[in-house]
Write a protein that holds these residues in place. Structure first.
Motif, PDB file in Angstrom:
ATOM      1  N   ILE A 141       0.922  -1.253  -0.029  1.00 22.28           N
ATOM      2  CA  ILE A 141      -0.099   0.053  -0.014  1.00 22.28           C
ATOM      3  C   ILE A 141       0.854   1.263   0.018  1.00 22.28           C
ATOM      4  CG2 ILE A 141      -2.285  -1.076   1.013  1.00 22.28           C
ATOM      5  CD1 ILE A 141      -0.947   0.115   3.714  1.00 22.28           C
ATOM      6  N   ASP A 142       2.025   1.227   0.412  1.00 22.09           N
ATOM      7  CA  ASP A 142       3.055   2.286   0.322  1.00 22.09           C
ATOM      8  C   ASP A 142       3.086   2.809  -0.929  1.00 22.09           C
ATOM      9  OD1 ASP A 142       2.924   1.730   3.229  1.00 22.09           O
ATOM     10  OD2 ASP A 142       4.927   2.487   3.584  1.00 22.09           O
ATOM     11  N   SER A 143       3.493   4.094  -1.136  1.00 24.22           N
ATOM     12  CA  SER A 143       4.281   4.308  -2.421  1.00 24.22           C
ATOM     13  C   SER A 143       5.643   5.161  -1.955  1.00 24.22           C
ATOM     14  CB  SER A 143       3.227   5.449  -3.404  1.00 24.22           C
ATOM     15  OG  SER A 143       4.068   5.401  -4.472  1.00 24.22           O
ATOM     16  N   ILE A 144       6.870   4.507  -2.434  1.00 23.91           N
ATOM     17  CA  ILE A 144       8.037   4.913  -1.697  1.00 23.91           C
ATOM     18  C   ILE A 144       8.853   5.750  -2.816  1.00 23.91           C
ATOM     19  CG2 ILE A 144      10.082   4.067  -0.739  1.00 23.91           C
ATOM     20  CD1 ILE A 144       8.675   1.881   0.514  1.00 23.91           C
ATOM     21  N   ASN A 145       9.303   6.757  -2.528  1.00 22.07           N
ATOM     22  CA  ASN A 145      10.083   7.568  -3.622  1.00 22.07           C
ATOM     23  C   ASN A 145      11.314   6.716  -3.888  1.00 22.07           C
ATOM     24  OD1 ASN A 145      12.822   8.183  -1.932  1.00 22.07           O
ATOM     25  ND2 ASN A 145      11.144   8.879  -0.407  1.00 22.07           N
ATOM     26  N   ALA A 146      11.820   6.948  -5.120  1.00 25.71           N
ATOM     27  CA  ALA A 146      12.761   6.153  -5.697  1.00 25.71           C
ATOM     28  C   ALA A 146      14.150   6.266  -5.179  1.00 25.71           C
ATOM     29  CB  ALA A 146      12.734   6.532  -7.366  1.00 25.71           C
ATOM     30  N   LEU A 147      14.304   7.061  -4.202  1.00 27.55           N
ATOM     31  CA  LEU A 147      15.689   7.316  -3.409  1.00 27.55           C
ATOM     32  C   LEU A 147      15.863   6.371  -2.477  1.00 27.55           C
ATOM     33  CD1 LEU A 147      15.932  11.190  -3.614  1.00 27.55           C
ATOM     34  CD2 LEU A 147      17.094   9.447  -5.129  1.00 27.55           C
ATOM     35  N   THR A 148      14.828   5.670  -1.923  1.00 35.90           N
ATOM     36  CA  THR A 148      14.818   5.040  -0.880  1.00 35.90           C
ATOM     37  C   THR A 148      14.620   3.260  -0.889  1.00 35.90           C
ATOM     38  OG1 THR A 148      13.755   6.462   0.508  1.00 35.90           O
ATOM     39  CG2 THR A 148      13.561   4.507   1.627  1.00 35.90           C
ATOM     40  N   PRO A 149      15.772   2.546  -0.623  1.00 33.99           N
ATOM     41  CA  PRO A 149      15.657   1.213  -0.572  1.00 33.99           C
ATOM     42  C   PRO A 149      14.498   0.690   0.551  1.00 33.99           C
ATOM     43  CG  PRO A 149      17.590   1.786   0.225  1.00 33.99           C
ATOM     44  CD  PRO A 149      17.011   2.901   0.106  1.00 33.99           C
ATOM     45  N   ASP A 150      14.171  -0.347   0.548  1.00 30.47           N
ATOM     46  CA  ASP A 150      13.472  -1.052   1.739  1.00 30.47           C
ATOM     47  C   ASP A 150      13.183  -2.538   1.184  1.00 30.47           C
ATOM     48  OD1 ASP A 150      11.856  -1.751   3.805  1.00 30.47           O
ATOM     49  OD2 ASP A 150      11.372   0.413   4.169  1.00 30.47           O
ATOM     50  N   ASN A 151      12.114  -3.222   1.897  1.00 28.99           N
ATOM     51  CA  ASN A 151      12.004  -4.593   1.558  1.00 28.99           C
ATOM     52  C   ASN A 151      11.392  -4.868   0.174  1.00 28.99           C
ATOM     53  OD1 ASN A 151       9.401  -4.077   2.160  1.00 28.99           O
ATOM     54  ND2 ASN A 151       9.431  -4.974   4.105  1.00 28.99           N
ATOM     55  N   HIS A 152      10.963  -3.928  -0.691  1.00 27.65           N
ATOM     56  CA  HIS A 152      10.575  -4.005  -1.721  1.00 27.65           C
ATOM     57  C   HIS A 152      11.433  -3.674  -2.639  1.00 27.65           C
ATOM     58  CE1 HIS A 152      11.264   0.235  -1.511  1.00 27.65           C
ATOM     59  NE2 HIS A 152      10.779   0.480  -2.638  1.00 27.65           N
ATOM     60  N   GLU A 189      21.056 -13.795  -6.921  1.00 29.33           N
ATOM     61  CA  GLU A 189      21.857 -15.052  -7.254  1.00 29.33           C
ATOM     62  C   GLU A 189      22.681 -14.790  -8.407  1.00 29.33           C
ATOM     63  OE1 GLU A 189      19.247 -18.294  -8.146  1.00 29.33           O
ATOM     64  OE2 GLU A 189      20.809 -19.752  -8.375  1.00 29.33           O
ATOM     65  N   ASN A 190      24.068 -15.044  -8.519  1.00 25.46           N
ATOM     66  CA  ASN A 190      24.547 -15.168  -9.672  1.00 25.46           C
ATOM     67  C   ASN A 190      25.625 -16.456  -9.836  1.00 25.46           C
ATOM     68  OD1 ASN A 190      27.020 -14.797  -8.121  1.00 25.46           O
ATOM     69  ND2 ASN A 190      27.277 -12.695  -8.381  1.00 25.46           N
ATOM     70  N   ALA A 191      26.442 -16.372 -10.877  1.00 19.80           N
ATOM     71  CA  ALA A 191      27.098 -17.761 -11.041  1.00 19.80           C
ATOM     72  C   ALA A 191      27.760 -18.309  -9.739  1.00 19.80           C
ATOM     73  CB  ALA A 191      28.018 -17.591 -12.136  1.00 19.80           C
ATOM     74  N   HIS A 192      28.148 -17.273  -8.865  1.00 16.30           N
ATOM     75  CA  HIS A 192      29.075 -17.574  -7.859  1.00 16.30           C
ATOM     76  C   HIS A 192      28.520 -17.825  -6.417  1.00 16.30           C
ATOM     77  CE1 HIS A 192      32.046 -16.945 -11.097  1.00 16.30           C
ATOM     78  NE2 HIS A 192      31.615 -15.784 -11.048  1.00 16.30           N
ATOM     79  N   ALA A 193      27.465 -17.075  -6.069  1.00 15.92           N
ATOM     80  CA  ALA A 193      26.901 -16.863  -4.721  1.00 15.92           C
ATOM     81  C   ALA A 193      25.541 -16.657  -4.521  1.00 15.92           C
ATOM     82  CB  ALA A 193      27.875 -15.655  -4.218  1.00 15.92           C
ATOM     83  N   ILE A 194      24.938 -16.857  -3.520  1.00 12.10           N
ATOM     84  CA  ILE A 194      23.551 -16.102  -3.191  1.00 12.10           C
ATOM     85  C   ILE A 194      23.640 -15.035  -2.250  1.00 12.10           C
ATOM     86  CG2 ILE A 194      22.480 -18.555  -3.948  1.00 12.10           C
ATOM     87  CD1 ILE A 194      22.234 -18.983  -1.008  1.00 12.10           C
ATOM     88  N   MET A 195      22.688 -14.390  -2.303  1.00 10.80           N
ATOM     89  CA  MET A 195      22.961 -12.948  -1.285  1.00 10.80           C
ATOM     90  C   MET A 195      21.492 -12.855  -0.878  1.00 10.80           C
ATOM     91  SD  MET A 195      23.824  -9.008  -2.595  1.00 10.80           S
ATOM     92  CE  MET A 195      25.532  -9.285  -2.980  1.00 10.80           C
ATOM     93  N   GLY A 196      21.508 -12.396   0.588  1.00  8.96           N
ATOM     94  CA  GLY A 196      20.426 -11.672   1.433  1.00  8.96           C
ATOM     95  C   GLY A 196      20.639 -10.240   1.131  1.00  8.96           C
ATOM     96  N   ILE A 197      19.626  -9.432   0.857  1.00  6.95           N
ATOM     97  CA  ILE A 197      19.865  -8.056   0.987  1.00  6.95           C
ATOM     98  C   ILE A 197      18.906  -7.242   1.859  1.00  6.95           C
ATOM     99  CG2 ILE A 197      19.805  -5.663  -0.452  1.00  6.95           C
ATOM    100  CD1 ILE A 197      20.127  -7.764  -3.122  1.00  6.95           C
ATOM    101  N   GLY A 198      19.430  -6.447   2.821  1.00  6.84           N
ATOM    102  CA  GLY A 198      18.893  -5.526   3.854  1.00  6.84           C
ATOM    103  C   GLY A 198      18.945  -4.105   3.609  1.00  6.84           C
ATOM    104  N   SER A 199      18.092  -3.504   3.621  1.00  5.66           N
ATOM    105  CA  SER A 199      17.809  -1.910   3.860  1.00  5.66           C
ATOM    106  C   SER A 199      17.461  -1.340   4.982  1.00  5.66           C
ATOM    107  CB  SER A 199      17.380  -1.470   2.480  1.00  5.66           C
ATOM    108  OG  SER A 199      18.011  -1.817   1.361  1.00  5.66           O
TER     109      SER A 199
END
Lengths: 331, 331, 331, 331
Positions: free
Chosen positions: D178-189, D258-268
């Motif tokens: 439901i949020d609309s978040i400005n394009a400067l901000t990262p989050d769980n989306h 995911e890439n050829a070498h690794a998997i990654m979790g990303i937090g903001s």
């Protein structure tokens, strides 16, 4: 002689020296000789007292008198880490790791013929500037010194502003077990907490971690706002009278405070929310162990009536106190 | 004898002892006798060396051998603050405040007949748990010990996983000027930085703040991930060979590192962004003073090619390194 | 009709509608129909008012009535992000980007036949637990619900504890320019600030960023401690009466507040020190622009007499207010 | 056609459209018409695609071309919050809350006749300056613009420095619920994560929270250092080719890569340590659910071999990725 609440304080209820006739010591400049810039177990004691004794302490201001006029440049006169001179260490007979030292502040009066205070802007120091830790490439704020006259009632800040004299001790500590921590930094040993409530009429409890406790005291403030935002309070030389007692076998992790109205847990950490977390958790622990609270009830109740004091958010660690009114402690 | 990049390193270009024929000292357990749990100016030196000398150091693991098997309980065997034993202090002749000590790590080999490492989960310690500072009311995570065999090539973690032996020194320090800081905390004196790049083939530069510099070293890791997320690496007893030199009159504020490929500024602070700010600012200062960069050019260039290493985000202060490849330093 | 200070408030001195005879609107549940869970420019207005008008708002509690008894499980009854229902948006005639909306809270009374409040522990929410952001591997704290009777004087917390009724609005906002922000998050548009001072007798100033301002209001608290430590206050359904005015061309960056005794700047951010920095800077800017202060004088004076209110340190951003007593604003 | 690792990726193993013959769409400027400055559910879709389809996207640079020369002043040409224009939203057929969108970046090439990038210093923005949130009273850093030529191999930064072309997408998102978040901000989306690994040869997984997922993409960087320290990368207009798929019923809380070498979790999050906590916890959850790890084993193993990428520490939230090499995922 003591007013009602003090009779019921932890200090007077459980202090080893509560019933003694206190001896009064005077920690003069002559006895102190060398002031200290770290709080630790490696310095020579200046005196040994018995639990319950009173000490009259002659404190120097945080700049050790180096800043004298409004044209002085702090950056030229101050030399890190030789700031915030501390009196002590005062040894308390019988104090051992696992005990608590109680420091009741009875009185704080300005010292000297020309009572005054100094507030200043120091480069790379303060809440609204880049600092050594919040490292930026910005130019520093301008240096600035304010020298103000004061007496036991007022601080004569400017033609426009007179501030009430609300004295307190900025830096109050017992020694860490093995660390020696500079006098600018607060932590679980006390240190540079800058909590304005730690003034006359308050009892601060500090966890003993080394033999004799090694009490240090200094950094008198004639007044200070919440957070000490520009980095300095009205720093002044004081004569401070404390009564010191010892509570055996009281396991506390962080400093606590008690006055006529409230009890407080005190946390020091960065970021600031961690100081708040520590403070509230320490307060909850106190409510549970001494006042018959269930942990979760205490947590939910404080969410409704807890009060917070921001000590400082300018030192190497920030300090926050969390309080509950004594009204809510009665069963 | 030295490979090319070392000849051109700050250590070999400016070190007082770069041209000396190094004497090799051996800091054995017998000579060390008492290990240290704080880094400060108050302990007795174990040896004095000349700039350029080599020292072979027998380090103990971070638990001082107390954790022996996977059924051990860290909370029963470890006693704060007596953790992370440090060798030293080693005095460096001629070192004075305002100088820099360079520590080149030549070699790290496992020590003892039964080379092994210990990793464990300690209550209220680690990145993904409430801690003493990030105070919560949650129950602690389970205690857990992993004891792993290792040799100079591999760490035999489990049937499923073998890890490469990537040794480095977790805690490398010179003394603060007056503070004595526990061996768990990194700061501008070095300390418990846990930067995996500080291994064989690296030179760490530490700002001297007391006479003789007082070098401390310990906390060998057979390998460690970025951030040391669970709180411990593969902690092991090592024989570590270092070459130590002295650079006169080099004013740096925070530790720096150099290896064949990159230079690094290292910051330690909370919150973590402040460690990153310090690291990048220190790196910019280095680029400006020694490599012909304009400050703003360096800032903008690093925004394109800077590399970051998260040392730890579990210690009382967190550590981050900011690097630039030496490719970009050539004029 | 208004008491003295209000006559001299920014709202009454500069409000477009200060001299109008206010029309009173009633925003009932029927008119509101659909409550909102985000604050933004994309929802349909429920009413349009003129500056100076009064609105009586029927607010729902933060759980929208879903939690009814002490045996309820919040995790089963609450669905993120559909929490903290907001009334509005109310359009204010003539409001444009660059203006300020003033919201004077006249009165807050409990609503319904069975006036009560709910406080609860929600998994992964609160200051003393791991959360979605301070991600840990610890088990969650126990869920818990407290349902308490209340009236316009007291909150009947438990046999042991009666709390004073100290109502305030937890979430007060105008719309961001283009973002739509969930009702749990405070920021420079206001939002979920949870500042206990924003109750009857206070005027909150909010920077207009979209046409008509789009005022949202909700989250009434019958009382709340500093920091809202467990994550929830005494959440209740209220009838809240506000008077809304418009100040043209007043450029403010963050919410501000004024009451009989003080003015306040309000910041919302993480880490908490940043909320404090914003709050104090906004306050300084106000002192400089409207009260004849030099910037550095204001900074140094606040270091002596500034007061801080911790709104919350549990929401996705934390909120802090920085105040100065009106005593110091007189020239 | 695909290289080996992609065949085994989550996208190709579980994607609804993995076996389809992909249709290729071209999202030109003409089709996009209006670029977006918030990520949310309130904007009109520009196209609808089927899982497995390919989209060629013409992205604008983060300044939407407003900064043209090195004498331009960012503060005069940029208007908050109209920054970082995003293409989209692209609707993915069948996507529902609880699913995951996979975005494989196939190719990124510079767009236009005069391929170039812009890096600049914007007042009150960047890691080494006071900002809107880390509010200080310092003067801003100087404004500065660097305009650099580039091609598919290099960035011609200066006479002294040529940088390799290492393109990636700075801002990749699906809509919040439901949020609309400005394009400067990262989050769980997702959002403005600025993770340099999200370039050609990577698959990013984003948790679907609204019908059709609503994919947004923009903010191409020709290269970027860890942390994007000055606030901007080499911002350029790109033609970016992505393949988009849909994984049904995969519950993830934060973006993964995911890439050829690794998997990654990303937090903001802020402070930065919280971004790291989120990232590592998300990675542990992935290791447990899909790769046969026990939670505590994963935690301890990552403490030895986890790798961290600092995306940015300049945006309103900071982003960190935590990785493990695929070597350690084999059973």
């Amino acid at each position: 002689m003591y007013i009602e609440w003090i009779k019921n304080s932890v200090m007077m209820q459980r202090g080893v020296g509560a019933d003694r006739d206190p001896v009064t010591h005077h920690l003069t400049e002559e006895i102190q000789k060398k002031f200290h810039y770290t709080i630790g177990p490696y310095s020579d004691p200046v005196m040994t007292i018995k639990p319950g004794d009173r000490v009259i302490v002659d404190t120097r201001d945080a700049f050790e008198g180096a800043i004298k006029s409004e044209t002085d440049k702090p950056s030229e006169l101050l030399t890190l880490p030789y700031l915030n001179p501390q009196n002590g260490p005062i040894m308390i007979e019988g104090a051992e790791k696992g005990d608590v030292v109680a420091v009741y502040i009875e009185k704080m009066v300005p010292r000297g013929d020309d009572p005054h205070g100094i507030c200043c802007l120091i480069p790379q120091f303060g809440a609204l500037t880049g600092t050594e830790y919040t490292a930026t490439l910005n130019d520093s704020l301008p240096e600035m010194v304010k020298r103000v006259r004061l007496d036991g009632e007022h601080i004569y800040w400017s033609k426009r502003h007179t501030l009430p004299y609300r004295p307190h001790i900025g830096t109050l500590s017992v020694s860490p077990e093995i660390d020696s921590i500079n006098a600018l930094t607060p932590d679980n040993h006390g240190g540079n907490m800058d909590v304005p409530d730690i003034g006359p009429g308050s009892i601060t409890y500090l966890p003993v971690r080394s033999p004799g406790a090694r009490l240090f005291i200094g950094d008198a403030h004639a007044c200070q706002g919440d957070g000490e935002v520009c980095g300095t309070a009205v720093e002044y030389a004081s004569t401070t009278t404390i009564k010191v007692d010892l509570i055996k076998n009281w396991k506390i992790d962080w400093p606590r405070m008690e006055n006529a109205h409230a009890i407080m847990g005190i946390g020091s950490a960065r970021p600031l929310e961690d100081a708040g977390r520590i403070a509230y958790r320490e307060l909850i622990r106190w409510m549970v162990s001494d006042f018959g609270f269930d942990q979760w009830d205490a947590y939910m109740l404080l969410s409704q009536c807890g009060k917070v004091r921001l000590g400082n958010f300018v030192d190497p660690k920030y300090t926050m106190g969390a309080m509950i009114s004594k009204d809510y402690l009665q069963e």
